[in-house]
Scaffold this motif. Structure first.
Motif, PDB file in Angstrom:
ATOM      1  N   LEU A   1       2.630  -3.783 -10.937  1.00 60.09           N
ATOM      2  CA  LEU A   1       1.970  -4.587  -9.917  1.00 60.09           C
ATOM      3  C   LEU A   1       0.715  -3.888  -9.399  1.00 60.09           C
ATOM      4  CD1 LEU A   1       5.053  -5.749  -7.803  1.00 60.09           C
ATOM      5  CD2 LEU A   1       3.808  -7.069  -9.543  1.00 60.09           C
ATOM      6  N   HIS A   2       0.634  -2.568  -9.616  1.00 63.01           N
ATOM      7  CA  HIS A   2      -0.468  -1.778  -9.073  1.00 63.01           C
ATOM      8  C   HIS A   2      -1.337  -1.124 -10.150  1.00 63.01           C
ATOM      9  CE1 HIS A   2       1.188  -2.117  -4.991  1.00 63.01           C
ATOM     10  NE2 HIS A   2       2.371  -1.982  -5.561  1.00 63.01           N
ATOM     11  N   PHE A   3      -0.756  -0.862 -11.313  1.00 61.77           N
ATOM     12  CA  PHE A   3      -1.493  -0.189 -12.377  1.00 61.77           C
ATOM     13  C   PHE A   3      -1.173  -0.842 -13.723  1.00 61.77           C
ATOM     14  CE2 PHE A   3      -0.121   2.882  -9.150  1.00 61.77           C
ATOM     15  CZ  PHE A   3      -1.354   3.267  -8.635  1.00 61.77           C
ATOM     16  N   GLU A   4      -2.182  -0.867 -14.591  1.00 64.17           N
ATOM     17  CA  GLU A   4      -1.957  -1.454 -15.911  1.00 64.17           C
ATOM     18  C   GLU A   4      -1.079  -0.560 -16.773  1.00 64.17           C
ATOM     19  OE1 GLU A   4      -5.545  -2.496 -17.880  1.00 64.17           O
ATOM     20  OE2 GLU A   4      -6.354  -3.586 -16.169  1.00 64.17           O
ATOM     21  N   ASN A   5      -1.286   0.736 -16.663  1.00 59.47           N
ATOM     22  CA  ASN A   5      -0.560   1.706 -17.485  1.00 59.47           C
ATOM     23  C   ASN A   5      -0.792   3.104 -16.895  1.00 59.47           C
ATOM     24  OD1 ASN A   5      -3.241   2.317 -18.311  1.00 59.47           O
ATOM     25  ND2 ASN A   5      -3.081   0.766 -19.921  1.00 59.47           N
ATOM     26  N   LYS A   6      -0.296   4.114 -17.586  1.00 57.69           N
ATOM     27  CA  LYS A   6      -0.475   5.492 -17.098  1.00 57.69           C
ATOM     28  C   LYS A   6      -1.945   5.860 -16.981  1.00 57.69           C
ATOM     29  CE  LYS A   6       1.737   7.824 -20.180  1.00 57.69           C
ATOM     30  NZ  LYS A   6       2.195   9.030 -20.911  1.00 57.69           N
ATOM     31  N   ARG A   7      -2.725   5.431 -17.956  1.00 59.04           N
ATOM     32  CA  ARG A   7      -4.141   5.802 -17.949  1.00 59.04           C
ATOM     33  C   ARG A   7      -4.857   5.198 -16.749  1.00 59.04           C
ATOM     34  NH1 ARG A   7      -7.212   4.480 -23.271  1.00 59.04           N
ATOM     35  NH2 ARG A   7      -8.178   2.717 -22.207  1.00 59.04           N
TER      36      ARG A   7
ATOM     37  N   GLU B   1       0.826  -1.203   0.000  1.00 58.16           N
ATOM     38  CA  GLU B   1       0.000   0.000   0.000  1.00 58.16           C
ATOM     39  C   GLU B   1       0.863   1.257   0.000  1.00 58.16           C
ATOM     40  OE1 GLU B   1      -3.164   2.503  -0.182  1.00 58.16           O
ATOM     41  OE2 GLU B   1      -3.036   0.348  -0.585  1.00 58.16           O
ATOM     42  N   GLN B   2       1.984   1.210   0.723  1.00 55.60           N
ATOM     43  CA  GLN B   2       2.900   2.349   0.723  1.00 55.60           C
ATOM     44  C   GLN B   2       3.467   2.590  -0.672  1.00 55.60           C
ATOM     45  OE1 GLN B   2       5.787   1.367   3.718  1.00 55.60           O
ATOM     46  NE2 GLN B   2       4.477   2.014   5.430  1.00 55.60           N
ATOM     47  N   THR B   3       3.814   1.511  -1.362  1.00 52.93           N
ATOM     48  CA  THR B   3       4.333   1.632  -2.726  1.00 52.93           C
ATOM     49  C   THR B   3       3.268   2.208  -3.648  1.00 52.93           C
ATOM     50  OG1 THR B   3       5.903  -0.183  -2.473  1.00 52.93           O
ATOM     51  CG2 THR B   3       5.199   0.342  -4.712  1.00 52.93           C
TER      52      THR B   3
END
Length: 209
Positions: free
Chosen positions: A50-56, A10-12
């Protein structure tokens, strides 16, 4: 150990959101890279995915977070405030919260302009703001609007007005006064014009603040 790992994750995630949010506001969507975001966050490049697919996807989360607090507060206002005062308080809060975040609205417009398949982001965000207004109206139909009113249309109109001001940065007056004018328009539109006594009460409320 598992809890510690969740906390680290969560911190990351929060570090990436903060770094990404600041970079995207500073240089725009097209000029921000995942590498720049992870570098500013002092995280390994691969952790981003690991947390987001891409910038969008990161932009979408930023927009969701912006809407979440406003939605929570709007629900409380609709639930506890009598009659048309809920409309004014809800609109005032909405305008006061979203106007300072104009950079995020501009970011959204850039994303939609650059990526043809990103248009649903705008519609989704709009729905996040319409939903609590529509719910409040539905739950208190007898107090706020005649039974024959198209509540969905009314919620869309109110939200559209607020989002226009936020996106363009053209709020014609303070959030208090703008919300008052929007409330008058609303009540006239649904066939329940505000009386002079009602207006005086509303003015007393925002002058007291």
């Amino acid at each position: 150990m598992a809890r510690t790992q969740r906390e680290r994750n969560e911190q990351t995630r929060q570090a990436l959101l903060e770094s990404g949010g600041s970079l995207l506001r500073e240089v725009g969507y097209a000029r921000t890279s995942v590498a720049q975001i992870t570098q500013r966050a002092s995280r390994a490049h691969g952790t981003f995915y690991l947390h987001f697919e891409n910038k969008r996807d990161l932009v979408s989360v930023l927009l969701d977070d912006m809407a979440h607090e406003a939605r929570q507060h709007a629900r409380e206002i609709w639930r506890t405030t009598p009659t048309f005062e809920a409309i004014w308080l809800g609109l005032r809060d909405f305008l006061a919260r979203i106007t300072p975040e104009r950079s995020l609205w501009l970011l959204l417009e850039e994303v939609v302009a650059l990526e043809e398949d990103a248009a649903p982001l705008r519609s989704r965000l709009r729905h996040l703001y319409v939903e609590p207004v529509l719910r409040g109206l539905t739950e208190r139909r007898d107090e706020l609007v005649p039974p024959s009113s198209n509540l969905e249309l009314l919620a869309e109109v109110l939200t559209s007005m607020g989002l226009y001001f936020a996106r363009t940065g053209t709020l014609p007056a303070s959030p208090d006064v703008t919300a008052l004018h929007m409330t008058v328009v609303w009540c006239n539109a649904v066939g329940q014009p505000i009386t002079e006594t009602d207006l005086a009460n509303l003015r007393d409320m925002f002058e007291a603040d």
